[in-house]
Design a protein around this motif. Sequence first.
Motif, PDB file in Angstrom:
ATOM      1  N   GLY A  54      18.897 -34.431  15.023  1.00 51.65           N
ATOM      2  CA  GLY A  54      18.123 -35.420  14.273  1.00 51.65           C
ATOM      3  C   GLY A  54      16.738 -35.633  14.835  1.00 51.65           C
ATOM      4  N   GLY A  55      16.170 -34.588  15.414  1.00 49.19           N
ATOM      5  CA  GLY A  55      14.770 -34.661  15.839  1.00 49.19           C
ATOM      6  C   GLY A  55      13.852 -34.536  14.632  1.00 49.19           C
ATOM      7  N   LEU A  56      12.572 -34.409  14.906  1.00 47.14           N
ATOM      8  CA  LEU A  56      11.613 -34.371  13.802  1.00 47.14           C
ATOM      9  C   LEU A  56      11.837 -33.172  12.890  1.00 47.14           C
ATOM     10  CD1 LEU A  56       8.366 -35.542  15.606  1.00 47.14           C
ATOM     11  CD2 LEU A  56       9.626 -36.749  13.831  1.00 47.14           C
ATOM     12  N   HIS A  57      12.111 -32.004  13.467  1.00 50.30           N
ATOM     13  CA  HIS A  57      12.282 -30.826  12.623  1.00 50.30           C
ATOM     14  C   HIS A  57      13.564 -30.922  11.800  1.00 50.30           C
ATOM     15  CE1 HIS A  57       9.283 -27.962  14.749  1.00 50.30           C
ATOM     16  NE2 HIS A  57       8.959 -29.214  14.986  1.00 50.30           N
ATOM     17  N   GLY A  58      14.604 -31.527  12.376  1.00 49.30           N
ATOM     18  CA  GLY A  58      15.844 -31.716  11.629  1.00 49.30           C
ATOM     19  C   GLY A  58      15.647 -32.678  10.469  1.00 49.30           C
ATOM     20  N   LEU A  59      14.969 -33.799  10.741  1.00 49.51           N
ATOM     21  CA  LEU A  59      14.702 -34.781   9.681  1.00 49.51           C
ATOM     22  C   LEU A  59      13.814 -34.173   8.595  1.00 49.51           C
ATOM     23  CD1 LEU A  59      14.016 -38.004  11.799  1.00 49.51           C
ATOM     24  CD2 LEU A  59      16.053 -37.499  10.429  1.00 49.51           C
ATOM     25  N   PRO A  76       6.051 -30.797   9.701  1.00 54.53           N
ATOM     26  CA  PRO A  76       6.174 -30.622   8.249  1.00 54.53           C
ATOM     27  C   PRO A  76       6.384 -29.170   7.841  1.00 54.53           C
ATOM     28  CG  PRO A  76       3.911 -31.252   8.857  1.00 54.53           C
ATOM     29  CD  PRO A  76       4.726 -31.284  10.119  1.00 54.53           C
ATOM     30  N   GLY A  77       5.642 -28.266   8.467  1.00 59.66           N
ATOM     31  CA  GLY A  77       5.750 -26.856   8.088  1.00 59.66           C
ATOM     32  C   GLY A  77       7.114 -26.283   8.436  1.00 59.66           C
ATOM     33  N   SER A  78       7.620 -26.649   9.600  1.00 58.19           N
ATOM     34  CA  SER A  78       8.920 -26.165  10.056  1.00 58.19           C
ATOM     35  C   SER A  78      10.025 -26.627   9.111  1.00 58.19           C
ATOM     36  CB  SER A  78       9.179 -26.685  11.472  1.00 58.19           C
ATOM     37  OG  SER A  78      10.531 -26.560  11.825  1.00 58.19           O
ATOM     38  N   GLY A  79      10.011 -27.904   8.745  1.00 62.78           N
ATOM     39  CA  GLY A  79      11.025 -28.426   7.831  1.00 62.78           C
ATOM     40  C   GLY A  79      10.947 -27.758   6.469  1.00 62.78           C
ATOM     41  N   THR A  84      13.541 -31.034   7.814  1.00 58.44           N
ATOM     42  CA  THR A  84      14.337 -30.060   7.053  1.00 58.44           C
ATOM     43  C   THR A  84      15.184 -30.768   6.001  1.00 58.44           C
ATOM     44  OG1 THR A  84      14.439 -28.636   9.007  1.00 58.44           O
ATOM     45  CG2 THR A  84      16.034 -28.203   7.252  1.00 58.44           C
ATOM     46  N   ALA A  85      15.854 -31.847   6.419  1.00 56.14           N
ATOM     47  CA  ALA A  85      16.704 -32.591   5.477  1.00 56.14           C
ATOM     48  C   ALA A  85      15.869 -33.169   4.335  1.00 56.14           C
ATOM     49  CB  ALA A  85      17.437 -33.711   6.217  1.00 56.14           C
ATOM     50  N   TYR A  86      14.714 -33.713   4.681  1.00 56.73           N
ATOM     51  CA  TYR A  86      13.814 -34.274   3.666  1.00 56.73           C
ATOM     52  C   TYR A  86      13.427 -33.214   2.632  1.00 56.73           C
ATOM     53  CZ  TYR A  86       9.324 -35.832   1.722  1.00 56.73           C
ATOM     54  OH  TYR A  86       8.294 -36.138   0.879  1.00 56.73           O
ATOM     55  N   TYR A  87      13.048 -32.034   3.109  1.00 58.64           N
ATOM     56  CA  TYR A  87      12.607 -31.003   2.164  1.00 58.64           C
ATOM     57  C   TYR A  87      13.768 -30.356   1.413  1.00 58.64           C
ATOM     58  CZ  TYR A  87       7.723 -31.377   3.461  1.00 58.64           C
ATOM     59  OH  TYR A  87       6.448 -31.830   3.627  1.00 58.64           O
ATOM     60  N   LEU A  88      14.965 -30.328   2.016  1.00 64.64           N
ATOM     61  CA  LEU A  88      16.128 -29.856   1.245  1.00 64.64           C
ATOM     62  C   LEU A  88      16.291 -30.728   0.009  1.00 64.64           C
ATOM     63  CD1 LEU A  88      18.829 -29.093   3.985  1.00 64.64           C
ATOM     64  CD2 LEU A  88      17.991 -27.474   2.269  1.00 64.64           C
TER      65      LEU A  88
END
Lengths: 407, 90
Positions: free
Chosen positions: A31-36, A364-367, A38-42
């Motif tokens: 639940g770090g920034l990249h995880g959050l 943002p780009g990673s997610g 990723t979930a947001y963009y899914l």
Amino acid sequence: MHPNEHAAHNPDFLWRNPDPKPSYDVIIVGGGLHGLSTAYYLAKNHGITNVAVVERAWLGNGNAVRNTTVVRSNYLRDESAALYEHGLKIWETWGQELDYDLLFDQRGVLNLIHGQSNLHTGQRNTFANRLNGIDAEVLDAQSVKEFCPIVNISPEARYPVIGGTLQRRGGIARHDAVVFALARAANRLGVDLIQNCEVTGFEKDGDRVTGVVTTRGRIGASRIGLVGAGRSPVLAAMAGFDLPIQSSPLQALVSDIVEQVLPCVVMSGAVHVYVSQAHKGELVMGAGRDPYISYAQRGSFHIIEDQMAAALELFPIFSRIHMLRTWAGIVDVAPDASPIVGLTPIRDLFINCGWGTGGFKATPGSGWVFADTIANGTPHPLVVPFSLARFETGDLIDEHGAAAVAH
Amino acid sequence: MLQIRCPWCGPREENEFHYGGEAHIAYPGSDADDAAWAKFLFYRNNPVGAFAERWTHVAGCRRWFHVVRDTMTSEIRGSYLTTEKPEDAR
């Protein structure tokens, strides 16, 4: 009596705190920034809202709030430039999109140049950036002084500043706000953010993954994305594959609060420090990582002493400022200092790690690219070069030179 | 700062040493394929807990040796010569 009656000014919770459902379409581990992100963009880009983010501790405990908040995209290699610039473009309008003030401030990222070889490297980076459509310029010492008046450009310095490279579109953001904004946005789109839920194993059916075993029970999933940063090698080992990742402490510190004196981000690879000033007034400094592998979230104090000595060399006016606190985050660094994003040897299990010492800017780009990779089951075009397979083919993306300081 | 015991010079502070990564990495055989070379060059253990690693005493005797250190607690369990391989040096 309403629980908030005596605390009328307390805001409502930004996200629910749900129990895990028996299964999800996608589980994001971490639940770090990249995880959050990723979930947001899914949910936002792909309409996949039956998603859980499972987090070992609580949101905003790890590297999400241990980084030094620098955002930039001036990487050397074409593959990296494309990936980080994609992220920087999102940053430029992300606050409006998420309806949250991220305090994203494009105040410029200035890399100091201290000698001839340093100058040639800086010029090479700048020209490579420009060929990739990324704003970059080379400054002489006087222009450095005009852009950042408190830098010491005296020729009497031990390592005199002879110039700098500048990305004006780079800057800083408030990392706590990014946690809050992403968690709220993902939650509103239906994502379950499940805290205090440590993954202890994976369930598999033949060569595919079917769920996670956690401290809060088994949770099934059609697809799983690992976004564990420093813990990625531990997760991969549980799932049954290896990652060429080394996890080390990267330390940072803040000073007490002072007047705004530093108008931009300043980095020096040669004297080994990077400094910015938070909107609230603390000076935020970081340097090299501790050399040894560790999960301890603390490092050796001589690293801090060295980085403060370097900061004083550049900014003599900092001599009376006090250090308020120091900490370390565990960074996951790949042999070529570039991230690993894409497929794993296990079907329906995807990996996003290796952002190492520079993950905050990539949030943002990673997610975005990882959500796309999970949704389509095939790597997003921007991350094709960042596959795990590159360590076998030898097609590495060497970005050791792109870090703010040598890590 | 870690305190590391050099087998020849005794206990010294960490900044006298240089880190060398995981110990006991064997050079691949002449028949190694790309996957084996990838493992040798790029893949290292990264455990939570006991870890056998190489250090060199650059500001002292300049010799290499091995240390077993806990990656979670930073406790150093001991130092030993490169010719040895104790039980917990996985």
